[in-house]
Structures are given as C-alpha cells and as structure tokens.
Design a protein around this motif. Structure first.
Motif, PDB file in Angstrom:
ATOM      1  N   GLY A   1      46.745  56.498  29.092  1.00 51.74           N
ATOM      2  CA  GLY A   1      46.880  55.111  29.541  1.00 51.74           C
ATOM      3  C   GLY A   1      46.388  54.897  30.962  1.00 51.74           C
ATOM      4  N   GLN A   2      46.017  56.005  31.614  1.00 51.55           N
ATOM      5  CA  GLN A   2      45.592  55.901  33.008  1.00 51.55           C
ATOM      6  C   GLN A   2      44.364  55.024  33.175  1.00 51.55           C
ATOM      7  OE1 GLN A   2      44.475  59.675  34.715  1.00 51.55           O
ATOM      8  NE2 GLN A   2      45.091  58.996  36.735  1.00 51.55           N
ATOM      9  N   ARG A   3      43.390  55.225  32.265  1.00 53.84           N
ATOM     10  CA  ARG A   3      42.140  54.467  32.391  1.00 53.84           C
ATOM     11  C   ARG A   3      42.391  52.978  32.197  1.00 53.84           C
ATOM     12  NH1 ARG A   3      37.180  57.929  30.104  1.00 53.84           N
ATOM     13  NH2 ARG A   3      36.135  56.365  31.354  1.00 53.84           N
ATOM     14  N   VAL A   4      43.356  52.659  31.312  1.00 51.52           N
ATOM     15  CA  VAL A   4      43.676  51.248  31.098  1.00 51.52           C
ATOM     16  C   VAL A   4      44.240  50.644  32.384  1.00 51.52           C
ATOM     17  CG1 VAL A   4      45.042  49.621  29.742  1.00 51.52           C
ATOM     18  CG2 VAL A   4      44.113  51.677  28.663  1.00 51.52           C
ATOM     19  N   VAL A   5      45.197  51.378  32.994  1.00 48.92           N
ATOM     20  CA  VAL A   5      45.827  50.871  34.214  1.00 48.92           C
ATOM     21  C   VAL A   5      44.775  50.660  35.309  1.00 48.92           C
ATOM     22  CG1 VAL A   5      47.465  51.386  36.058  1.00 48.92           C
ATOM     23  CG2 VAL A   5      48.044  51.931  33.690  1.00 48.92           C
ATOM     24  N   VAL A   6      43.947  51.692  35.528  1.00 52.10           N
ATOM     25  CA  VAL A   6      42.923  51.582  36.574  1.00 52.10           C
ATOM     26  C   VAL A   6      41.949  50.453  36.244  1.00 52.10           C
ATOM     27  CG1 VAL A   6      41.002  52.750  37.712  1.00 52.10           C
ATOM     28  CG2 VAL A   6      43.112  53.985  37.254  1.00 52.10           C
ATOM     29  N   GLY A   7      41.560  50.370  34.960  1.00 51.22           N
ATOM     30  CA  GLY A   7      40.622  49.328  34.545  1.00 51.22           C
ATOM     31  C   GLY A   7      41.148  47.940  34.821  1.00 51.22           C
ATOM     32  N   VAL A   8      42.419  47.706  34.464  1.00 54.09           N
ATOM     33  CA  VAL A   8      43.009  46.381  34.679  1.00 54.09           C
ATOM     34  C   VAL A   8      43.055  46.069  36.171  1.00 54.09           C
ATOM     35  CG1 VAL A   8      45.140  45.053  34.530  1.00 54.09           C
ATOM     36  CG2 VAL A   8      44.325  46.318  32.548  1.00 54.09           C
ATOM     37  N   LEU A   9      43.452  47.054  36.963  1.00 56.58           N
ATOM     38  CA  LEU A   9      43.542  46.835  38.415  1.00 56.58           C
ATOM     39  C   LEU A   9      42.176  46.476  38.998  1.00 56.58           C
ATOM     40  CD1 LEU A   9      45.961  49.650  39.638  1.00 56.58           C
ATOM     41  CD2 LEU A   9      46.412  47.215  39.490  1.00 56.58           C
ATOM     42  N   VAL A  10      41.163  47.248  38.624  1.00 58.96           N
ATOM     43  CA  VAL A  10      39.839  47.000  39.200  1.00 58.96           C
ATOM     44  C   VAL A  10      39.285  45.651  38.725  1.00 58.96           C
ATOM     45  CG1 VAL A  10      37.446  47.798  39.224  1.00 58.96           C
ATOM     46  CG2 VAL A  10      39.294  49.430  39.536  1.00 58.96           C
ATOM     47  N   ALA A  11      39.564  45.320  37.458  1.00 55.70           N
ATOM     48  CA  ALA A  11      39.052  44.054  36.931  1.00 55.70           C
ATOM     49  C   ALA A  11      39.638  42.870  37.690  1.00 55.70           C
ATOM     50  CB  ALA A  11      39.362  43.937  35.443  1.00 55.70           C
ATOM     51  N   THR A  12      40.887  43.001  38.137  1.00 54.52           N
ATOM     52  CA  THR A  12      41.518  41.874  38.818  1.00 54.52           C
ATOM     53  C   THR A  12      41.327  41.942  40.330  1.00 54.52           C
ATOM     54  OG1 THR A  12      43.575  43.123  38.781  1.00 54.52           O
ATOM     55  CG2 THR A  12      43.270  41.473  37.077  1.00 54.52           C
ATOM     56  N   LEU A  13      40.517  42.914  40.773  1.00 57.77           N
ATOM     57  CA  LEU A  13      40.263  43.049  42.210  1.00 57.77           C
ATOM     58  C   LEU A  13      39.653  41.774  42.772  1.00 57.77           C
ATOM     59  CD1 LEU A  13      40.415  45.175  44.467  1.00 57.77           C
ATOM     60  CD2 LEU A  13      38.165  45.959  43.806  1.00 57.77           C
ATOM     61  N   PHE A  14      38.873  41.100  41.936  1.00 56.90           N
ATOM     62  CA  PHE A  14      38.135  39.938  42.423  1.00 56.90           C
ATOM     63  C   PHE A  14      38.814  38.618  42.083  1.00 56.90           C
ATOM     64  CE2 PHE A  14      34.867  43.182  41.269  1.00 56.90           C
ATOM     65  CZ  PHE A  14      34.642  43.604  42.558  1.00 56.90           C
ATOM     66  N   VAL A  15      39.998  38.694  41.483  1.00 55.37           N
ATOM     67  CA  VAL A  15      40.640  37.443  41.101  1.00 55.37           C
ATOM     68  C   VAL A  15      41.210  36.766  42.342  1.00 55.37           C
ATOM     69  CG1 VAL A  15      42.581  36.417  39.905  1.00 55.37           C
ATOM     70  CG2 VAL A  15      41.143  38.087  38.750  1.00 55.37           C
ATOM     71  N   PRO A  16      40.801  35.540  42.575  1.00 51.33           N
ATOM     72  CA  PRO A  16      41.318  34.824  43.743  1.00 51.33           C
ATOM     73  C   PRO A  16      42.789  34.494  43.559  1.00 51.33           C
ATOM     74  CG  PRO A  16      39.959  33.383  42.394  1.00 51.33           C
ATOM     75  CD  PRO A  16      39.865  34.738  41.788  1.00 51.33           C
ATOM     76  N   THR A  17      43.599  34.802  44.550  1.00 55.84           N
ATOM     77  CA  THR A  17      45.044  34.614  44.392  1.00 55.84           C
ATOM     78  C   THR A  17      45.444  33.143  44.408  1.00 55.84           C
ATOM     79  OG1 THR A  17      45.148  35.028  46.744  1.00 55.84           O
ATOM     80  CG2 THR A  17      45.787  36.820  45.293  1.00 55.84           C
ATOM     81  N   GLY A  18      44.712  32.329  45.148  1.00 58.22           N
ATOM     82  CA  GLY A  18      45.100  30.934  45.306  1.00 58.22           C
ATOM     83  C   GLY A  18      45.109  30.152  44.002  1.00 58.22           C
ATOM     84  N   TYR A  19      44.324  30.566  43.037  1.00 54.32           N
ATOM     85  CA  TYR A  19      44.177  29.770  41.826  1.00 54.32           C
ATOM     86  C   TYR A  19      45.266  30.028  40.807  1.00 54.32           C
ATOM     87  CZ  TYR A  19      39.840  29.611  44.263  1.00 54.32           C
ATOM     88  OH  TYR A  19      38.925  29.480  45.274  1.00 54.32           O
ATOM     89  N   THR A  20      46.115  30.998  41.099  1.00 57.16           N
ATOM     90  CA  THR A  20      47.190  31.292  40.155  1.00 57.16           C
ATOM     91  C   THR A  20      48.491  30.644  40.602  1.00 57.16           C
ATOM     92  OG1 THR A  20      47.519  33.346  41.345  1.00 57.16           O
ATOM     93  CG2 THR A  20      46.206  33.461  39.363  1.00 57.16           C
TER      94      THR A  20
END
Lengths: 296, 328
Positions: A122-141
C-alpha cells in the motif's frame, strides 16, 4: 589600470596607494549606494507603520513624510491591545500557531519516517496520492471544509481551525522527512534493535533526534504559514469575533474605525513584530527552507 | 547462523534445522506483522487529517458543484451541470479569469527577472553589506500578508498617505487614487505583490547561483572572458533549468493573491481587481444569498486550471533534471 604596476604587482594589494584602492572599489560602492536606496524603499512601509503607531491621531494626517513623532503617543498601543481586542487576537493566534506547528511536525515526521524507511503493501498508493495532491490549491477546498467542520461541531472553535490548518497540504514536509530518513545508515536501527529497542523507541530516541535540522525547517515554515494565515481563520470566525486571529482582526478593526490611523498602525506593529523578530533570529533556517523548493 | 551455512552437516544436525527454520520464519512473520501495524499506526494521523481536510474536500467539491445550495445550513438539490453552464455564461467570471491572468503577467516577469538581477549582484562575495541587503529584501516575505494589505490602503491614501506625500515632495502633485481608481488599482496591487514576495524568488535564484562551480568562473576569466561574457556563456546556460522551475513556482504563487487583494482592495473598485479567488469568495461567503453550488463549480474549474499548471511544473522538473544530468 595596471599599466604602471609591473613592479608593484608582486607586492600585496594593501601596498597600493589609498586613492587607487578606493578607485578600484568605487564601482562596488556605487552598487551599494543603489542597493541602499532600494533597501530604504523596501522597508519604508514598515518604518512608516512604526512611526504612525507612535504619532497622535492628528499628527498622522498632517506629518507627511516625517518619521519621528513630535510626542510619543504610546496610548495607541493600549488602545489597540485592549479596546480593539488585539490582546485577545494575539492569544488566539499564538494558540492556533503553536498547536498547528506541533501537530504538523508530529504527523509529518511519523509519516515521513515510515514512508522513507520501510517497504510495505500500500506504500505506493499512499505516496501516489500524496504526490498527486501536491499541486492542489488549498483555497479552493474551503466550502467543503466549512461544511464538514459545521457537521463535526468545530466551525466556531479554535480546535476546528487547528485541525483544518494542520490537515491541509504539508505534503512537501512529509517528502522532506521521508528523503532525510531514507539516507540515514541502516546500522543505526540494527544496533538499537539488537539492544532490544522496539519500533517506537528506535523512532523516538534515535531517528527523531537525528532529524532536528528537518524538524527546524518544517516547524518554522509551518509557523510562518499559520501565523500569517487569513482565509481560513476569516471564514471560521465569521459568527464569533472572539475567535479572530491578528490577521482577521486587523481587517475588522479598519472596517469599524476607518479614521483611527495610529490605532491601525499600532495594531499592525503588534501583529507583525513577533514574526519579524523570529525571522531575524532564525533567518538561516527560513531561507534554507524556502530555497529547498528549488534545490530538490 | 553458522550451522545453516555449513553445506555438509553432521548426522544429528538436519533434524534441528527444519525445526528451527519454521520457528524463525514464524517469529519473522510476527515481527513483520507487528512492524506493519506500527507503520500504519504512524500513518494514521496523516490519513485521518489529510483525508478529512484535503482529500474529502476535493471529492466533495465536485459533488457540491452539481447541486443548488443556498447556505451551509440549507438543503442541497441536484441540478446536474447547470452550475457550470451558469458560471461559464457569467461575464464576471471571465472578467475575473482575465484579471487573474493579467495579474500573473504583471507580477511573474518582474519577480523572476528583477530578482535574478539582484541575486547576481548579491551573490558576489566582494559586495559589502550583502547579508544586510539580503535580509532587508527578504523581510516583506515573512510579514503577514493580510496586515500588509490593510496598511497599504493607508500608504496609498490619496489625501494624506505617505506615498502621495512622497510624490508631492518631488513636485509631482498628481493626486492619483492609486488603489481607488479602477484604471490603476490592478497595477498598484501587482507592484505591492512584487514587493511583498520578491524575496522568495531572490532566494530561489541565490540557491541556483550557488550551484554554479566557482572553478568555471575562474576558468572563463583565465580564458579572457569579461563579466558579460561570463554571464552569457557560463552562468546563463547553467541557470536555464532553474529558470523553468522558478518560473512555474512563481506563476503558481501568483494564483494565491487572495489575502493581499481581499484586504487591500476587496476586489474593487468596480470589480477591477476581482481575481478568481475573490469571485469564489464573493458568491460563497459575502453574497446575501450564498450560492455555494455555483461557487463550487467556479472553484472546481479554477482548481483544474491550477492543477494543469502544476502538471506543467512536474514536467518542467523532469526536463530540468534531464538537463542537469546532461551537463554533468
């Protein structure tokens, strides 16, 4: 320039005539003069703010460019601190910032440690999700965060602000920790395990103390971000002015007392002074933390 | 240990090995299982907090963008994609998109190029007072943006603000209301933004310049290169990969101007500084009847846009790394 110098070249530069030494340095002093002028412009807004905070309400309007107040009006500070409630806002901001920094450091160190040092399913899933959301702007949530906090009964509370701020983003902090823990030598924990240390002891007594440089950087950058946070505290304190932080209180203060310039300036100094002082003492870590974005 | 290595064991040994092996394996199994437990225990705070406050909101905002929802305590009604249709048909949305992009175009080049110039000067070890200058130029970065925004309202006050007084001192009795005039407000805000976050880009460049080996400069000087030649043929080629990264980081940064804009102009006058973040905020939090579904649709659209820029960033990083590898 060095046409007449063949004989004096072997001797050190210090032997050169003073005039020539100065002439050689002249371009540098020109640059320094230019940079100094720019620096004055750069800090002027802060100088003006400090100066305005010490002037009487009348003098602020008439003084123009004058910096030194005729008479030091310290009562501006007590007005901002007590009447404008900035004492309260200061307590809120300190509580919010310290709690957020502690939570972020702990959770990022824990996550970075296991992600950087262990292989598990499950490590790759965790890292993948984290990296994918690296660019998500916080203000829009912000809308879902408000709705969620409302349902959890955390909307009008400092606890709610702390949780929301420490749950947002911080992916880069986890990645910094992971990268740091990964490169520590394996023998460290092997030796400790032979001595009978468990998972938790290896982490808390060997790994965590070793990661102090990373912890300092993460803590400082989180401190800066939280102290200066505006959007989330603004939305979370709409219905309860007692929950305002310094940044939110400033806007509210000006909205209510548009003509109290010196009170506004005093409130601004109160709000900014702690973070500026921290920066001046720990400048190196701030700069290294920010430069890290480019180096990695 | 030693016994398992010995290829030809004594007669009595084989019986011991099969017994010992499963026991060790079982113990190792318990160890890994315990370790897995610890690993997930360590991940729990992140999974809970990050899941609740980052992942869930991303998913939820897609759902919210498909409902009609007039306030946090009122009900939601599914309306399909009509919010998106309404956002895309709203001229104010497109105006705010344009303002956001103009703001980026005003801020990013100034920040990137001017700070490179300054960083190169400050990187020279022969410059006196260079640490002081670095501190001063970085100082605005650490100050609270929302406070600075409020203070700037006063600094640019057309009647008694210090900036007006400064202009008057030089004989320019212009009386321009820099933040109160819809023609000048965006440019003024951009200038303040450059000033506020200039230091970050400068630190990026200083870090980049530090990676240029000093031997290269010396070699170029021995070969007879002048300062310009050194810059053109030594420094610049080495900085190109960094230019990519720094550009994307800076551009991304200009999309987050809410704190400064909200406190300095509030999106005004006449919506002339209404960047997308303020547009979303206005519909969600400061409208008399909040349009949360509509605002969510706008937020999703802009979120996708920023993520596209983020993807560009990832691509730039890859290209830069390849470039750096090619050099070494």
């Amino acid at each position: 320039m060095s046409a007449a110098a063949p004989t004096s070249a072997p001797t050190s530069a210090a032997r050169l005539p003073l005039a020539r030494r100065l002439a050689r340095r002249a371009p540098w002093w020109g640059v320094v003069l230019l940079l100094a002028a720019l620096a004055v412009v750069w800090v002027y807004p802060f100088v003006w703010m400090v100066s305005a905070s010490l002037k009487s309400s009348l003098e602020v309007f008439t003084a123009g460019l004058g910096i030194v107040p005729e008479e030091f009006a310290w009562e501006n500070y007590s007005r901002a601190w007590t009447d404008a409630n900035f004492g309260r806002y200061m307590v809120n901001t300190v509580l919010l910032t310290v709690s957020t920094v502690v939570i972020v450091v702990v959770r990022c160190a824990l996550a970075g440690y296991v992600l950087g040092r262990f292989r598990f399913r499950g490590q790759r899933v965790v890292v993948g999700v984290l990296v994918a959301t690296l660019f998500v702007p916080t203000g829009y949530t912000i809308i879902p965060i408000v709705k969620l906090s409302m349902e959890l009964g955390l909307l009008n509370s400092l606890t709610g602000m702390v949780l929301a701020l420490s749950g947002a983003a911080n992916v880069s902090a986890i990645l910094i920790y992971a990268g740091y823990f990964r490169q520590l030598p394996k023998e460290l924990e092997e030796a400790a395990t032979v001595d009978g240390a468990g998972f938790l002891r290896v982490f808390s007594q060997i790994m965590l103390p070793l990661s102090m440089p990373v912890t300092a950087t993460v803590a400082l950058l989180t401190f800066l971000a939280t102290w200066n946070a505006f959007f989330l505290p603004l939305v979370f304190s709409f219905s309860d002015p007692d929950l305002r932080t310094l940044s939110v209180g400033m806007q509210a203060f000006v909205g209510e007392n548009a003509t109290d310039w010196s009170g506004m300036a005093a409130a601004g100094v109160i709000s900014i002074l702690p973070i500026v002082a921290l920066f001046l003492f720990l400048q190196r870590y701030f700069v290294e933390g920010i430069a890290g974005a480019v180096k990695s | 240990m030693a016994r398992t290595i010995t290829p030809a064991p004594a007669a009595g040994a084989p019986s011991a090995a099969p017994v010992a092996a499963p026991r060790a394996a079982r113990r190792r199994g318990v160890d890994t299982r315990r370790q897995t437990l610890w690993v997930w225990a360590f991940l729990t705070p992140t999974i809970v907090l990050y899941g609740l406050y980052t992942l869930y909101p991303i998913v939820a905002s897609y759902w919210y963008s498909l409902v009609e929802w007039n306030g946090f305590s009122s009900g939601q009604r599914f309306v399909g994609i009509s919010n998106y249709r309404a956002v895309l048909a709203d001229p104010a949305f497109w105006a705010s998109v344009k303002i956001t992009l103009v703001f980026t175009l005003l801020v990013a080049p100034a920040r990137i190029l001017l700070s490179l110039l300054l960083a190169m000067v400050l990187n020279s070890p022969r410059l006196p007072l260079r640490n002081l200058f670095r501190t001063v130029y970085f100082l605005p970065v650490v100050t609270t943006t929302a406070i600075v925004g409020v203070v700037m309202q006063f600094v640019f006050d057309p009647a008694s603000g210090p900036f007006t007084a400064f202009l008057k001192a030089f004989g320019a009795d212009v009386g321009i209301d820099f933040l109160g005039d819809s023609g000048t407000a965006l440019v003024t805000a951009a200038a303040v933004y450059v000033w506020k976050f200039f230091g970050i880009t400068m630190v990026y460049w200083l870090a980049a310049l530090q990676t240029v080996p000093t031997e290269l400069y010396e070699a170029a000087r021995i070969d007879g290169a002048g300062s310009f030649g050194i810059f053109r043929y030594v420094t610049l080629p080495l900085l190109v990969p960094f230019l990519l990264i720094i550009t994307v980081l800076t551009v991304e940064d200009t999309f987050h101007a809410f704190d400064l804009m909200q406190t300095m102009t509030g999106g005004g006058p006449f919506f002339s500084t209404e960047i997308i973040e303020i547009y979303i905020y206005r519909w969600a939090f400061s409208a008399s009847i909040p349009q949360l579904g509509f605002a969510s649709a706008a937020a999703v659209l802009f979120g996708l846009f920023v993520m596209a820029v983020g993807a560009l960033q990832a691509w730039a990083l890859v290209v830069a790394r390849r470039g750096r590898k090619a050099l070494s």
